[in-house]
Design an enzyme around this catalytic site. Sequence first.
Site, PDB file in Angstrom:
ATOM      1  N   LYS A  28       0.868  -1.096  -0.324  1.00  0.00           N
ATOM      2  CA  LYS A  28       0.131   0.068   0.126  1.00  0.00           C
ATOM      3  C   LYS A  28       0.804   1.189  -0.079  1.00  0.00           C
ATOM      4  O   LYS A  28       0.637   2.110  -0.583  1.00  0.00           O
ATOM      5  CB  LYS A  28      -0.858  -0.058   1.122  1.00  0.00           C
ATOM      6  N   ASN A  29       2.169   1.198   0.670  1.00  0.00           N
ATOM      7  CA  ASN A  29       2.930   2.331   0.838  1.00  0.00           C
ATOM      8  C   ASN A  29       4.061   2.540  -0.356  1.00  0.00           C
ATOM      9  O   ASN A  29       4.841   3.349  -0.454  1.00  0.00           O
ATOM     10  CB  ASN A  29       3.486   2.456   2.173  1.00  0.00           C
ATOM     11  N   ARG A 102      -3.354  10.970   1.978  1.00  0.00           N
ATOM     12  CA  ARG A 102      -1.980  11.892   2.023  1.00  0.00           C
ATOM     13  C   ARG A 102      -1.435  11.794   0.580  1.00  0.00           C
ATOM     14  O   ARG A 102      -0.534  12.448   0.427  1.00  0.00           O
ATOM     15  CB  ARG A 102      -1.059  11.238   3.022  1.00  0.00           C
ATOM     16  N   CYS A 126      -4.632   8.639   7.908  1.00  0.00           N
ATOM     17  CA  CYS A 126      -4.998   8.239   9.436  1.00  0.00           C
ATOM     18  C   CYS A 126      -4.835   9.317  10.251  1.00  0.00           C
ATOM     19  O   CYS A 126      -3.950  10.186  10.265  1.00  0.00           O
ATOM     20  CB  CYS A 126      -4.371   7.029   9.631  1.00  0.00           C
ATOM     21  N   ARG A 131       0.452  15.296  11.531  1.00  0.00           N
ATOM     22  CA  ARG A 131       0.714  14.945  10.385  1.00  0.00           C
ATOM     23  C   ARG A 131       0.974  16.082   9.440  1.00  0.00           C
ATOM     24  O   ARG A 131       0.133  16.347   8.424  1.00  0.00           O
ATOM     25  CB  ARG A 131      -0.070  14.192   9.627  1.00  0.00           C
ATOM     26  N   ASP A 320       4.054   1.051  11.838  1.00  0.00           N
ATOM     27  CA  ASP A 320       2.815   0.531  11.531  1.00  0.00           C
ATOM     28  C   ASP A 320       2.603  -0.984  11.823  1.00  0.00           C
ATOM     29  O   ASP A 320       1.600  -1.710  11.752  1.00  0.00           O
ATOM     30  CB  ASP A 320       2.707   0.545   9.579  1.00  0.00           C
ATOM     31  N   VAL A 342       7.615   7.508  16.185  1.00  0.00           N
ATOM     32  CA  VAL A 342       7.300   8.226  15.079  1.00  0.00           C
ATOM     33  C   VAL A 342       6.032   9.235  14.801  1.00  0.00           C
ATOM     34  O   VAL A 342       6.322  10.113  14.461  1.00  0.00           O
ATOM     35  CB  VAL A 342       7.317   7.124  13.805  1.00  0.00           C
ATOM     36  N   ARG A 428      -8.885   0.566   3.017  1.00  0.00           N
ATOM     37  CA  ARG A 428      -7.757   1.469   2.377  1.00  0.00           C
ATOM     38  C   ARG A 428      -6.491   0.715   2.124  1.00  0.00           C
ATOM     39  O   ARG A 428      -5.683   1.308   1.412  1.00  0.00           O
ATOM     40  CB  ARG A 428      -7.391   2.579   3.650  1.00  0.00           C
TER      41      ARG A 428
HETATM   42  N1  EPU Z   1       6.568  14.979   9.421  1.00  0.00           N
HETATM   43  C1  EPU Z   1       6.480  16.507   9.897  1.00  0.00           C
HETATM   44  N2  EPU Z   1       6.436  17.312   8.760  1.00  0.00           N
HETATM   45  C2  EPU Z   1       6.301  16.740   7.333  1.00  0.00           C
HETATM   46  C3  EPU Z   1       6.324  15.389   7.319  1.00  0.00           C
HETATM   47  C4  EPU Z   1       6.241  14.619   8.379  1.00  0.00           C
HETATM   48  O1  EPU Z   1       6.413  16.656  10.966  1.00  0.00           O
HETATM   49  O2  EPU Z   1       6.218  17.676   6.486  1.00  0.00           O
HETATM   50  C5  EPU Z   1       6.389  14.161  10.764  1.00  0.00           C
HETATM   51  C6  EPU Z   1       5.170  13.513  11.046  1.00  0.00           C
HETATM   52  O3  EPU Z   1       4.093  14.116  11.781  1.00  0.00           O
HETATM   53  C7  EPU Z   1       5.396  12.237  11.562  1.00  0.00           C
HETATM   54  C8  EPU Z   1       7.024  11.835  10.994  1.00  0.00           C
HETATM   55  O4  EPU Z   1       7.453  13.171  10.544  1.00  0.00           O
HETATM   56  O5  EPU Z   1       5.559  12.366  13.145  1.00  0.00           O
HETATM   57  C9  EPU Z   1       7.026  10.682   9.932  1.00  0.00           C
HETATM   58  O6  EPU Z   1       6.047  10.982   8.971  1.00  0.00           O
HETATM   59  P1  EPU Z   1       6.245  10.575   7.495  1.00  0.00           P
HETATM   60  O7  EPU Z   1       6.535  11.560   6.477  1.00  0.00           O
HETATM   61  O8  EPU Z   1       7.285   9.541   7.410  1.00  0.00           O
HETATM   62  O9  EPU Z   1       4.949   9.624   7.200  1.00  0.00           O
HETATM   63  P2  EPU Z   1       4.048   9.591   6.083  1.00  0.00           P
HETATM   64  O10 EPU Z   1       5.006   9.699   4.732  1.00  0.00           O
HETATM   65  O11 EPU Z   1       3.079  10.544   6.137  1.00  0.00           O
HETATM   66  C10 EPU Z   1       4.332   7.114   5.604  1.00  0.00           C
HETATM   67  C11 EPU Z   1       3.016   6.000   5.414  1.00  0.00           C
HETATM   68  C12 EPU Z   1       2.564   5.699   6.708  1.00  0.00           C
HETATM   69  C13 EPU Z   1       3.800   5.592   7.690  1.00  0.00           C
HETATM   70  C14 EPU Z   1       4.918   6.616   7.633  1.00  0.00           C
HETATM   71  C15 EPU Z   1       5.952   6.103   8.494  1.00  0.00           C
HETATM   72  C16 EPU Z   1       2.154   5.886   3.379  1.00  0.00           C
HETATM   73  C17 EPU Z   1       1.006   6.626   2.588  1.00  0.00           C
HETATM   74  N3  EPU Z   1       1.968   6.477   4.460  1.00  0.00           N
HETATM   75  O12 EPU Z   1       3.428   8.132   6.016  1.00  0.00           O
HETATM   76  O13 EPU Z   1       1.674   4.778   6.772  1.00  0.00           O
HETATM   77  O14 EPU Z   1       3.363   5.098   9.081  1.00  0.00           O
HETATM   78  O15 EPU Z   1       5.203   6.610   6.399  1.00  0.00           O
HETATM   79  O16 EPU Z   1       6.576   4.982   8.085  1.00  0.00           O
HETATM   80  O17 EPU Z   1       3.154   5.605   2.770  1.00  0.00           O
HETATM   81  C18 EPU Z   1      -0.030   3.256   7.465  1.00  0.00           C
HETATM   82  O18 EPU Z   1       0.325   2.501   6.477  1.00  0.00           O
HETATM   83  O19 EPU Z   1      -1.013   2.658   8.026  1.00  0.00           O
HETATM   84  C19 EPU Z   1       0.486   4.395   7.656  1.00  0.00           C
HETATM   85  C20 EPU Z   1       0.195   5.502   8.254  1.00  0.00           C
END
Ligand code: EPU
Length: 450
Positions: A28-29, A102, A126, A131, A320, A342, A428
């Site tokens: 999914k990611n 996202r 989520c 975020r 996750d 995280v 999702r």
């Molecule tokens: N963060 C910031 N500012 C930003 C971006 C991120 O402060 O501009 C912070 C976030 O708030 C968080 C941390 O950095 O505390 C990590 O966030 P990250 O950007 O790594 O997460 P993401 O890209 O939004 C993806 C996965 C998530 C998974 C995370 C961490 C997708 C669509 N989502 O999210 O997956 O938990 O990486 O590995 O790829 C899930 O699959 O259930 C899920 C939530």
Amino acid sequence: MDPSTASDVLTVHGGTALSGEVRVRGAKNLVPKAMVAALLGHGTSVLHNVPDISDVRIVTGLLEAHGVSVTRGADPDTLVLDPASVERASDAAVEAHAGTSRIPVLFCGPLLHRLGRAFIPDLGGCKIGDRPIDFHLDALRAFGAVVEKRPEGLLISAPERLRGTHIRLPYPSVGATEQVLLTAVLAEGVTELSNAATEPEIVDLIAVLQKMGAIISVHNDRVVRIIGVDRLDGFTHRSLPDRLETASWACAALATGGDIRVVGAQQGEMMTFLNVFRRIGGDFEVDDTPGQESIRFWHSGGQMRALALETDVHPGLSTDWQQPLVVALTQANGLSIVHETVYEQRLGFTEALNRMGAQIQLYRECLGGSACRFGQRNFQHSAVISGPTKLHGAELTIPDLRAGFSYLIAALAAQGTSTVHGISLIHRGYEDFEAKLSALGADFEMGVAG
Ligand code: EPU
């Protein structure tokens, strides 16, 4: 979907050990991001191993709104993406996807390169913390993009060709790393990204981009260097398997005392999880015969062991994996500690587990490991789980994707009946999970039991 509608509710009768076989498809990611990458190419792209999940449907809708043709290939799990007629989508068509996922934020780079403009709706995903997308926007500005905040979303424009740049992420964010990759590949000159995330899904996205003609090298110490090129072509790629869904089924086997073979799962992306699984007392067996890869997970009896865990960016324990592991740890003997580093609010789902009979206490302090960036910020991001506890059925409302599947595991491990509301959230990221549960012998029905 309104969580109260009957089709969004599952009634689960617990107490059955799940056993049998399920298949996982592409991650999914990764899959939705590879779909976005197709926008960068001049030719058709073919993506194999695509799961039928709502995140894929959302990205399909957004790509189609921008003139990309998205069709199923000869196999139902293959997508063919043709960006020959990319055009500006109406803001209304984009806004229709507000709050759903996202992924739309990752359209920025490709749309800026193709059209010089990107409109991004309010994001969803989520509810597991704030975020924010500040890292994404700062990176886009560093490439030369102009970001305008509007009440209905973000309008981003590139007055001239984006230029390669040096970016250091404040935290190794998965999404921001992907944003930089998808933007730098066609920017003029060299981009150097420091403190990049290196999750297996990112490495797979780099493989997709390299197939398209990009030049990307990954160095020690989280540095990624991208040499911009003038043109990219389409790709043919088979997504890596979903390591997060695989771990969810593994935890279901552990918590229910069952035996589940996850077909399509591979050891490489799972190593950190497999170590934890073994330390808790689970057993697994890897079949790496080409074409029939699988991992079988089971619990051969006896007491499960409590332990201290800390989530982290890859190669640490994925956040996750945390929620399904917490459910399994309610059945372990002794005190377990989970430190979530995280997301600041990914332990709130434990309140419902406590209503089912679990004993989980949350703390604001960093417990069991190193101090993290949430330690001084008053977030309940550490948990102490006292086990084993007998779980009983309850009325549950799903707050986010992984917590949702974890509630199903808890309901299946519990004695009695649970009513789980909001199951559309699970769609999702988990393809056809109802059919998979049936195949494993779970006792459940759609809707509220008569
Ligand atoms: N963060 C910031 N500012 C930003 C971006 C991120 O402060 O501009 C912070 C976030 O708030 C968080 C941390 O950095 O505390 C990590 O966030 P990250 O950007 O790594 O997460 P993401 O890209 O939004 C993806 C996965 C998530 C998974 C995370 C961490 C997708 C669509 N989502 O999210 O997956 O938990 O990486 O590995 O790829 C899930 O699959 O259930 C899920 C939530």
